[in-house]
Design an enzyme around this catalytic site. Structure first.
Site, PDB file in Angstrom:
ATOM      1  CD  GLU A 270      -2.863   1.111   0.021  1.00  0.00           C
ATOM      2  OE1 GLU A 270      -2.937   0.136  -0.735  1.00  0.00           O
ATOM      3  OE2 GLU A 270      -3.476   2.175  -0.195  1.00  0.00           O
ATOM      4  CD  GLU A 300      -0.766   7.254  -2.618  1.00  0.00           C
ATOM      5  OE1 GLU A 300      -1.012   7.764  -1.508  1.00  0.00           O
ATOM      6  OE2 GLU A 300      -1.310   6.209  -3.017  1.00  0.00           O
ATOM      7  CG  ASP A 443      -4.787   3.731   4.222  1.00  0.00           C
ATOM      8  OD1 ASP A 443      -4.115   3.905   3.193  1.00  0.00           O
ATOM      9  OD2 ASP A 443      -4.652   4.399   5.260  1.00  0.00           O
TER      10      ASP A 443
END
Ligand code: AMP
EC number: 2.7.1.146
Length: 463
Positions: A270, A300, A443
């Protein structure tokens, strides 16, 4: 409801999670007065100059204010490491926080999976202070590994804490449409999001302590999958001379040890925001080849691709958010690191890219992503998920209005030759208009999708 019932039972899955647990102190920025309060000790020109300078660590109060305003202007999630010193610590401690709760990807995911009734969740953090331990669900399925008389013992977090230093992240959640001025520039937050000042205690090392390390193959045999997270906290260098390379090698070794006696073990990595571009590159290059699946948000993936030399593609993603570009980037990572699956989530969709030939059907993969969106909408609406029944709230929130178009785009792209060998599955997000909180949504999405994937694989294999 059928969807919730389908996933109600994750009791066929056991998981290991490492390395980051902390306490999150949340401050909600709801209107102009909240911003004024933070800005009041600095002149606008001073703030503007600092924004231009773009500090990559927060060492002084002005760094904090500048990066916060920069983040609010973009509406994108951001996380910047804190460099502790008396001045900044006193400043941050003097702010009034609305709430404290468990944080760190491992902390957030552990509690979520415990509620989703996984068979066993073995979570690890190099530090476990009492305050952190108390914030975990007190369920039989959620345990911390310790070594007693040379033997691996799994105990509840509340029976496992030590006299450790507390890691506390300060999170600033801002609302959409907050208006304020910086000199004569009018700033309006384009969407609600959060800005994180991440604490990085010098004594906290991202590693599994030796005693437990030798038992990792044994842990590996007890689980079906693992999620690795928290490596963004690794520093380039420590006061004792140890370096990022040393700790990244340790992480690689940990993954290999977990897989040593369980070749079917699936490992998900992650990602998180990594400010230091050198570190971002090092992390990508050392960890991605070791794992099976990866979860990232749009920023990201753009940032990773950037340090791997695809600057134009990266800038395109950040500027225009085109699915075509996100898919290009996903394909690059999938191929370069021989991944089984890439999962990318953005405000408007969650998407998988994987190679054709896997045993799961499109419907099955789609269900796992759909479940992940329901987890996200539930958490956004309620602030947290406390029981499976809460998911009814998220299920009631419809797919966002661009959903049909997004699906169409993906259908068309799938037909292109370069993507012939790939499966692309997209599910539109269920956007909550006034989210209670946005911390940990990514998450939650990644954990839900990955555990759903492993659970479906296991169901098929055991048929
Ligand atoms: P991350 O940036 O990794 O924390 O991921 C955030 C994700 O959460 C986004 O990509 C969306 O899919 C989801 N999300 C963010 N805000 C909302 C919201 N208001 N309602 C539902 N889902 C959201």
């Amino acid at each position: 409801m059928e969807l919730i019932n389908h996933f109600k039972d994750f009791s066929n899955v056991s998981i290991f999670l490492a390395y980051n647990v902390n306490v999150d102190a949340l401050k909600y920025l709801a209107d102009l007065s909240d911003i004024e309060e933070l800005k009041e000790n600095f002149s606008d020109s001073e703030i503007k100059m600092k924004i231009e300078e773009y500090p990559r660590t927060i060492e002084k109060p002005i760094d904090f204010v500048a990066r916060l305003i920069h983040a609010m202007k973009s509406g994108k999630p951001a996380e910047v490491p804190l460099k502790n010193n008396l001045e900044i610590d006193t400043f941050l401690n003097s702010l009034n926080y609305n709430e404290e709760r468990i944080g760190g990807q491992v902390g957030i995911i552990s509690n979520l999976l415990s509620i989703l009734n996984l068979k066993k969740i073995i979570f690890y953090s190099p530090i476990l202070a009492k305050k952190q331990a108390e914030m975990f669900e007190n369920n039989e399925n959620l345990v911390f590994p310790t070594i007693t008389n040379g033997k691996l013992v799994l105990k509840k977090p509340i029976e496992s804490f030590k006299n450790d230093e507390l890691k506390i992240n300060r999170i600033f959640e801002y609302k959409e449409d907050i208006e304020f001025y910086l000199q004569n520039e009018k700033i309006t937050t384009p969407q609600s999001n959060r800005f994180i000042v991440a604490s990085r205690p010098e004594n906290l090392r991202i590693e599994i302590k030796d005693e437990l390390k030798s038992h990792l193959p044994e842990v590996g045999k007890l689980i079906d999958c693992a999620i690795i997270s928290g490596v963004q906290a690794i520093k380039e260098e420590y006061s004792d001379g140890k370096t990022a390379e040393y700790y990244l090698n340790q992480v690689k070794e940990d993954i290999k040890l977990l897989k040593k006696e369980n070749k079917d073990l699936k490992v998900h990595f992650e990602f998180a925001s990594i400010q230091n571009t050198e570190m971002r590159k090092k992390i990508a290059e050392s960890i991605l080849p070791e794992v099976d699946c990866v979860g990232m948000d749009e920023t990201e993936i753009a940032n990773i691709i950037h340090v791997l030399g695809y600057e134009e593609l990266s800038e395109g993603i950040l500027k225009y958010s085109k699915i075509e570009d996100v898919l290009k980037a996903s394909k690059i990572l999938l191929e370069k690191y021989n991944l089984e699956g890439m999962q990318v989530h953005t405000m408007y969709y969650i998407m998988y890219l994987c190679k054709k030939g896997g045993i799961l059907s499109d419907e099955s993969l789609e269900k796992t992503l759909e479940f992940a969106t329901v987890l996200a909408s539930t958490k956004a609406a309620l602030g947290q998920i406390s029981c499976i029944d809460d998911l009814k709230t998220g299920l009631k929130i419809p797919h966002n209005k661009h959903g049909e178009l997004l699906k169409e785009i993906v259908e068309n792209i799938s037909k292109e030759k370069e993507l012939g060998g790939y499966k692309i599955i997209l599910v539109p997000s269920r956007i909550v208009e006034n989210p209670k909180s946005t911390v940990g949504l990514g998450d939650t999405i990644s954990a839900g999708a990955f555990v759903g994937y492993v659970s479906e694989l296991k169901k098929l294999k055991n048929k």
